[in-house]
Scaffold this active site. Sequence first.
Site, PDB file in Angstrom:
ATOM      1  N   PRO A   1     -42.195  -5.706 -19.755  1.00 52.67           N
ATOM      2  CA  PRO A   1     -42.922  -6.263 -20.892  1.00 52.67           C
ATOM      3  C   PRO A   1     -43.359  -5.218 -21.902  1.00 52.67           C
ATOM      4  CG  PRO A   1     -44.223  -6.392 -18.881  1.00 52.67           C
ATOM      5  CD  PRO A   1     -42.891  -5.871 -18.496  1.00 52.67           C
ATOM      6  N   GLU A   2     -42.777  -5.287 -23.066  1.00 49.28           N
ATOM      7  CA  GLU A   2     -43.262  -4.534 -24.221  1.00 49.28           C
ATOM      8  C   GLU A   2     -43.797  -5.578 -25.207  1.00 49.28           C
ATOM      9  OE1 GLU A   2     -40.499  -1.423 -25.456  1.00 49.28           O
ATOM     10  OE2 GLU A   2     -39.665  -1.330 -23.443  1.00 49.28           O
TER      11      GLU A   2
ATOM     12  N   LYS B   1     -49.253  -4.011 -26.224  1.00 45.07           N
ATOM     13  CA  LYS B   1     -48.947  -4.652 -24.946  1.00 45.07           C
ATOM     14  C   LYS B   1     -50.186  -5.219 -24.279  1.00 45.07           C
ATOM     15  CE  LYS B   1     -45.700  -0.843 -24.491  1.00 45.07           C
ATOM     16  NZ  LYS B   1     -45.404   0.399 -23.736  1.00 45.07           N
TER      17      LYS B   1
ATOM     18  N   ARG C   1     -38.046  10.056 -16.871  1.00 46.63           N
ATOM     19  CA  ARG C   1     -37.393   8.761 -16.967  1.00 46.63           C
ATOM     20  C   ARG C   1     -36.041   8.982 -17.612  1.00 46.63           C
ATOM     21  NH1 ARG C   1     -42.541   8.278 -17.567  1.00 46.63           N
ATOM     22  NH2 ARG C   1     -43.166   6.414 -16.525  1.00 46.63           N
TER      23      ARG C   1
END
Length: 299
Positions: free
Chosen positions: A2-3, A61, A287
């Site tokens: 979720p952004e 967010k 990441r």
Amino acid sequence: MPELPEVETIRAGIADHAVGGRIESVEVFSDRAMRRQQGGRDEFAALLAGRTLTGARRRGKFLWLTLDHEGEEALLIHLGMSGQVLVRERTDDAAHLPAHARVRLTLAGSPGNTGSPGRTVELLFVDQRTFGYMWAGPLTPEGLPEPVAHIGRDLLDPALAAGTADYSELVRAIRGTGRGIKTVLLDQRVLSGIGNIYADEALWRARLHYATPAERLRPSRAGELLESARDVLTEALAAGGTSFDALYVDVAGDSGYFERELAVYGREGLPCGRCGRAIVREPWANRSSFRCPACQRKR
DNA sequence: ACTGCGTCCTGGGGGC
DNA sequence: TGCCCCCAGGACGCAG
């Protein structure tokens, strides 16, 4: 994951299906989901019991539901990386709760603007990887829950329309650091709502390498990047958000359809839609970053 | 003051 | 087939 577009989809779903409801019961199944609540689950439950949900707001967010006695207190939800909110008819059978249900609110009165008054629904906070949380507490004088007070505006906020004073200030803030531009895009204090997926997508659209020092961008270039980011967020929102592995769903349990629109994220080895070169994936800040090695050169 | 890195967590999937 | 390790990542706390 979720952004902003996914959170906005959920906000709208809550506005349609839960706002107006009165909180009849609060069940907390996970203390970790309460880790931002000083007084823990008891304080959380006591603060919410009997209150009516009056609205659903969002910044980046962060999502919060205002409570009656408007302007005073709110229920904050952060979805972390795997959080979902489900609103559905109340079920008595606890065995039918989804795996990883962390909190359940039972709402009576008139929840939602599409159903009939008098029904009872449940709002479930479900979160497999437990980076999300809920929090209940006061709003600041600016109308923000305390954990949101330091979070910057997002690109769907009218206050950040191109040409506004806040927008000019944002361009200055972005160019005021030598950090890599992707790091700045992800800094929620500067600009909120963008995560790893939409950062990579915005950088591809603007043909920028993620490590470009932010201070090296001319104001017009920074503006192009912001408009690219605004476009990708807007398009993703229109598609209902991005979903990969059913960890994200909207309040009705439906997945978003933006994944098929992604230009670089998760597309290692696939051709760039502009030049055909194979997209690369590179380790970045513990990441991954995805980019086109031709369109987004390090310079 | 500012920056960057480690940490929290879980389950799916790949590799041996 | 089974096991182990890696990977995903938002945001915050802390070290330098």
